[in-house]
Design an enzyme around this catalytic site. Structure first.
Site, PDB file in Angstrom:
ATOM      1  N   GLY A  55      23.777  12.866 -30.084  1.00 23.36           N
ATOM      2  CA  GLY A  55      23.238  14.000 -28.708  1.00 23.36           C
ATOM      3  C   GLY A  55      23.715  13.206 -28.055  1.00 23.36           C
ATOM      4  N   GLY A  73       0.931  -1.109  -0.220  1.00 24.45           N
ATOM      5  CA  GLY A  73      -0.098  -0.130  -0.080  1.00 24.45           C
ATOM      6  C   GLY A  73       1.120   1.584  -0.021  1.00 24.45           C
ATOM      7  N   GLY A  74       0.547   2.373   0.670  1.00 24.39           N
ATOM      8  CA  GLY A  74       0.506   3.504   0.215  1.00 24.39           C
ATOM      9  C   GLY A  74       2.207   3.446   0.937  1.00 24.39           C
TER      10      GLY A  74
HETATM   11  C1  HXC Z   1      -3.318  -3.765  11.088  1.00 31.48           C
HETATM   12  C2  HXC Z   1      -2.164  -5.732  10.022  1.00 31.48           C
HETATM   13  C3  HXC Z   1      -1.900  -5.493   9.052  1.00 31.48           C
HETATM   14  C4  HXC Z   1      -2.705  -3.610   8.946  1.00 31.48           C
HETATM   15  C5  HXC Z   1      -0.999  -6.966   9.549  1.00 31.48           C
HETATM   16  N1  HXC Z   1      -1.545  -7.281  10.345  1.00 31.48           N
HETATM   17  N2  HXC Z   1      -1.761  -6.258   8.628  1.00 31.48           N
HETATM   18  N3  HXC Z   1      -2.810  -5.283  11.129  1.00 31.48           N
HETATM   19  N4  HXC Z   1      -3.205  -3.441   9.670  1.00 31.48           N
HETATM   20  N5  HXC Z   1      -2.227  -3.609   7.492  1.00 31.48           N
HETATM   21  C6  HXC Z   1      -1.682  -7.903  11.251  1.00 31.48           C
HETATM   22  C7  HXC Z   1      -2.731  -9.561  11.018  1.00 31.48           C
HETATM   23  O1  HXC Z   1      -3.872  -8.978  11.643  1.00 31.48           O
HETATM   24  C8  HXC Z   1      -2.067 -10.345  12.455  1.00 31.48           C
HETATM   25  O2  HXC Z   1      -2.311  -9.896  13.594  1.00 31.48           O
HETATM   26  C9  HXC Z   1      -0.272  -9.708  12.413  1.00 31.48           C
HETATM   27  O3  HXC Z   1      -0.334  -8.153  11.817  1.00 31.48           O
HETATM   28  C10 HXC Z   1       0.537 -10.364  11.064  1.00 31.48           C
HETATM   29  O4  HXC Z   1       0.305 -10.412   9.623  1.00 31.48           O
HETATM   30  P1  HXC Z   1       0.053 -12.404   8.856  1.00 31.48           P
HETATM   31  O5  HXC Z   1      -0.789 -11.782   8.104  1.00 31.48           O
HETATM   32  O6  HXC Z   1      -0.441 -13.310  10.252  1.00 31.48           O
HETATM   33  O7  HXC Z   1       0.733 -11.741   8.043  1.00 31.48           O
HETATM   34  P2  HXC Z   1       1.513 -12.642   7.063  1.00 31.48           P
HETATM   35  O8  HXC Z   1       1.217 -14.019   7.005  1.00 31.48           O
HETATM   36  O9  HXC Z   1       2.994 -12.541   7.076  1.00 31.48           O
HETATM   37  O10 HXC Z   1       1.271 -11.390   5.969  1.00 31.48           O
HETATM   38  C11 HXC Z   1       1.590 -10.363   6.014  1.00 31.48           C
HETATM   39  C12 HXC Z   1       0.885  -8.886   5.321  1.00 31.48           C
HETATM   40  C13 HXC Z   1      -0.664  -9.392   5.697  1.00 31.48           C
HETATM   41  C14 HXC Z   1       0.992 -10.246   3.575  1.00 31.48           C
HETATM   42  C15 HXC Z   1       1.539  -8.183   5.056  1.00 31.48           C
HETATM   43  O11 HXC Z   1      -0.684  -9.272   6.893  1.00 31.48           O
HETATM   44  C16 HXC Z   1      -1.405  -8.628   4.949  1.00 31.48           C
HETATM   45  O12 HXC Z   1      -1.814  -8.593   3.576  1.00 31.48           O
HETATM   46  N6  HXC Z   1      -1.854  -7.585   5.502  1.00 31.48           N
HETATM   47  C17 HXC Z   1      -2.109  -6.383   4.943  1.00 31.48           C
HETATM   48  C18 HXC Z   1      -2.005  -5.746   3.612  1.00 31.48           C
HETATM   49  C19 HXC Z   1      -2.805  -4.642   3.430  1.00 31.48           C
HETATM   50  O13 HXC Z   1      -3.256  -4.034   2.890  1.00 31.48           O
HETATM   51  N7  HXC Z   1      -2.225  -3.064   4.402  1.00 31.48           N
HETATM   52  C20 HXC Z   1      -3.224  -1.815   3.824  1.00 31.48           C
HETATM   53  C21 HXC Z   1      -2.407  -0.683   2.779  1.00 31.48           C
HETATM   54  S1  HXC Z   1      -3.640   0.152   2.221  1.00 31.48           S
HETATM   55  P3  HXC Z   1      -2.510 -11.164  14.543  1.00 31.48           P
HETATM   56  O14 HXC Z   1      -3.093 -10.408  15.818  1.00 31.48           O
HETATM   57  O15 HXC Z   1      -3.838 -12.431  13.719  1.00 31.48           O
HETATM   58  O16 HXC Z   1      -1.405 -11.276  14.403  1.00 31.48           O
HETATM   59  C22 HXC Z   1      -1.867   1.343   3.046  1.00 31.48           C
HETATM   60  C23 HXC Z   1      -2.482   2.929   2.931  1.00 31.48           C
HETATM   61  C24 HXC Z   1      -1.573   3.988   2.583  1.00 31.48           C
HETATM   62  O17 HXC Z   1      -1.029   1.101   3.279  1.00 31.48           O
HETATM   63  C25 HXC Z   1      -1.722   5.426   2.163  1.00 31.48           C
HETATM   64  C26 HXC Z   1      -1.085   5.502   2.642  1.00 31.48           C
HETATM   65  C27 HXC Z   1      -1.108   6.980   1.169  1.00 31.48           C
END
Ligand code: HXC
Length: 513
Positions: free
Chosen positions: A403, A169-170
């Site tokens: 160039g 993401g961001g």
């Molecule tokens: C809150 C999060 C999180 C998030 C992970 N966790 N990402 N909690 N916000 N963004 C938490 C999970 O719930 C989990 O908690 C723990 O972290 C570990 O994550 P897992 O999924 O078990 O780990 P893994 O299998 O290694 O996968 C990692 C991952 C996945 C690929 C990063 O967690 C994921 O896809 N996360 C979301 C990514 C995402 O969409 N982010 C937002 C992007 S939007 P528990 O308690 O279960 O252990 C963005 C916008 C910003 O960033 C814009 C700015 C311009």
């Protein structure tokens, strides 16, 4: 009193445990180090001072009030690397996946403010699931605050981003705003939207690795400047990179003690092949000229027809930009231009003198290049060189055509010294193409057109396929034998040591982005 001390010790122990033993174990199972372990390997022993260890988030959404972790998923502070001050943050994936919201962001912004005020590099060790989803728009604002600081710090202090886990993401945009990105192979990825979103929107099936793994960004997108096989090697890479960089834009780059004595390098005389169309490896020239084993290549696997990287000459840091005749004959194309332009800009920001090795047959022709904007992208490199005020020297080893001759740090665009080897060919274009155009009528009328082309080609080559026309005009300051190059450069950079050049007063230029 003892109770109060014990309470503090408990809190410190709690903070150091991050998301707890199980999550630390899970991190290790993924062959990843924790944030604190990474800092242990990165910083000089005993030098790290943590800031904000007891910070907590203030959110109550979706049960977050029951998930409080001291430090809020990022370890921030300052310390030294090889004795030099740096500011650092390391995201802790064991705490809510290293996700970022207000408190986490405030900690990062705080060390960036300190870095700018005190003039020292910022290093970010990224390992995060991105914006903390439970905190909604607050986490978007939190990212934006970091982007703003990254931009303000750009050109003030070096900023290095190591991607040591997910970066989704961001989260990718803070690294993208910094000077260098390093990725760990097979264990880190960067993308704006992950494979699931890609599948929904474009119906493409793609793995994390294919979409945003280290090699993808090293070879296809050019997003990352370096890749390393594991976290420890990545940390070593950060230290190596820092060894070439000044602390800030007002500092001189580091200079190592140098005693001299091996300035004449006879092996350089044997590199250029007899046949001017035969390739050779420009890295042999680079290694042959600079201090032994000091070349640190940047963007090694991207736009390989251009080679850029840091080196040392008589102990002093320099930035090297070189056409690579071993790949696509060293032609200038979109990727090569972008890569070199970015590197030139960095060196100029941080007072690192530039050295160009030139062997370029011109710009790459074709619809692919034209339609994708070789004009705008080639202009980036031209602009970057024109605007650079650091000491700038060019060595023309062989071809300097069209160039591309102008673009590759010619004297006309502000290079301070321009040397050519006797093998240099400085002309508008190659002899065959030139002969076919300017002797078109004669060739058409000739009894034996092929023989006439050959004869005219020879005539043109004799006139221009050498460095002497340019030397006669003073466009080349000196024609030198390859083995003299190192000695000449050491003297010339010494002569340019106090170069002070100012650009016309303006708000800022408008580089063709
Ligand atoms: C809150 C999060 C999180 C998030 C992970 N966790 N990402 N909690 N916000 N963004 C938490 C999970 O719930 C989990 O908690 C723990 O972290 C570990 O994550 P897992 O999924 O078990 O780990 P893994 O299998 O290694 O996968 C990692 C991952 C996945 C690929 C990063 O967690 C994921 O896809 N996360 C979301 C990514 C995402 O969409 N982010 C937002 C992007 S939007 P528990 O308690 O279960 O252990 C963005 C916008 C910003 O960033 C814009 C700015 C311009």
């Amino acid at each position: 009193m003892n109770n109060k001390f014990a309470q503090l010790e408990e809190k410190i122990a709690e903070a150091k445990l991050g998301g707890g033993k199980d999550r630390i174990e899970a991190q290790h199972k993924k062959k990843k180090l924790t944030a604190r372990e990474r800092l242990h390997f990165l910083m000089d022993e005993g030098s790290f001072e943590e800031i904000g260890m007891l910070v907590k988030h203030r959110s109550k959404n979706f049960g977050l009030d029951k998930q409080q972790f001291l430090g809020d998923g990022v370890v921030t502070g300052y310390g030294t690397i090889n004795g030099r001050l740096v500011y650092v943050y390391a995201q802790d994936f064991t705490v809510l996946g290293g996700s970022l919201a207000a408190a986490h962001s405030e900690k990062i912004c705080r060390i960036m403010d300190l870095a700018m005020k005190n003039g020292a590099p910022v290093i970010g060790l990224n390992d995060s699931g991105g914006a903390r989803i439970q905190e909604g728009v607050v986490s978007l604002a939190a990212y934006a605050n970091i982007f703003y600081k990254n931009t303000l710090a750009s050109g003030v202090v070096p900023q290095i981003s190591a991607i040591m886990g997910p970066c989704a993401g961001g989260a990718v945009y803070s690294p993208a705003l910094t000077d260098f990105i390093m990725m760990v192979e097979n264990n880190s990825y960067m993308y704006v939207t992950g494979p699931n979103v890609v599948k929904t929107v474009t119906h493409e099936n793609v793995t994390h690795e294919e979409l945003g793994g280290a090699m993808t960004h090293a070879t296809k997108s050019g997003v990352t400047h370096f890749t390393f096989p594991n976290g420890i090697e990545c940390i070593k890479g950060i230290k190596t990179l820092l060894s070439y960089l000044p602390q800030n834009c007002e500092d001189a780059p580091p200079s190592l003690p140098y005693e001299g004595g091996n300035e004449v390098r006879p092996l350089l005389d044997n590199i250029i092949p007899e046949n001017p169309n035969q390739p050779y490896d420009i890295k042999e020239v680079i290694d042959g000229v600079i201090d032994e084993l000091t070349f640190f290549e940047v963007h090694k696997n991207y736009g390989e027809n251009m080679v850029v990287g840091f080196g040392r000459l008589a102990g002093k840091s320099i930035g090297i930009v070189a056409n690579q005749p071993a790949v696509l004959a060293g032609v200038l194309d979109i990727h090569a231009s972008q890569k070199a332009a970015r590197f030139v800009r960095f060196c100029d920001c941080f007072n690192i003198p530039l050295l160009v090795f030139e062997d370029v047959p011109g710009f790459l022709p074709g619809t692919d290049q034209e339609w994708n904007g070789i004009i705008t992208n080639g202009a980036k490199l031209l602009f970057a060189f024109c605007e650079a005020t650091v000491p700038r020297i060019t060595v023309i080893t062989r071809k300097a055509y069209g160039g591309a001759y102008d673009v590759m740090n010619s004297k006309h665009i502000g290079a301070d010294m321009n040397y050519a080897w006797p093998t240099a060919e400085i002309a508008v274009m190659g002899a065959k193409g030139a002969a076919e155009i300017i002797f078109k009528n004669e060739i058409q009328k000739a009894k034996n057109p092929q023989a006439t082309i050959k004869e005219k080609e020879k005539e043109y080559a004799e006139m221009f396929a050498n460095p002497y026309r340019a030397a006669a005009r003073g466009y080349v300051d000196e024609v030198i034998k390859p083995h003299q190059t190192r000695e000449k450069l050491i003297k010339a950079y010494k002569m340019l040591e106090n170069k002070a050049e100012k650009l016309p007063k303006k708000k800022h230029g408008n580089i063709p982005l």
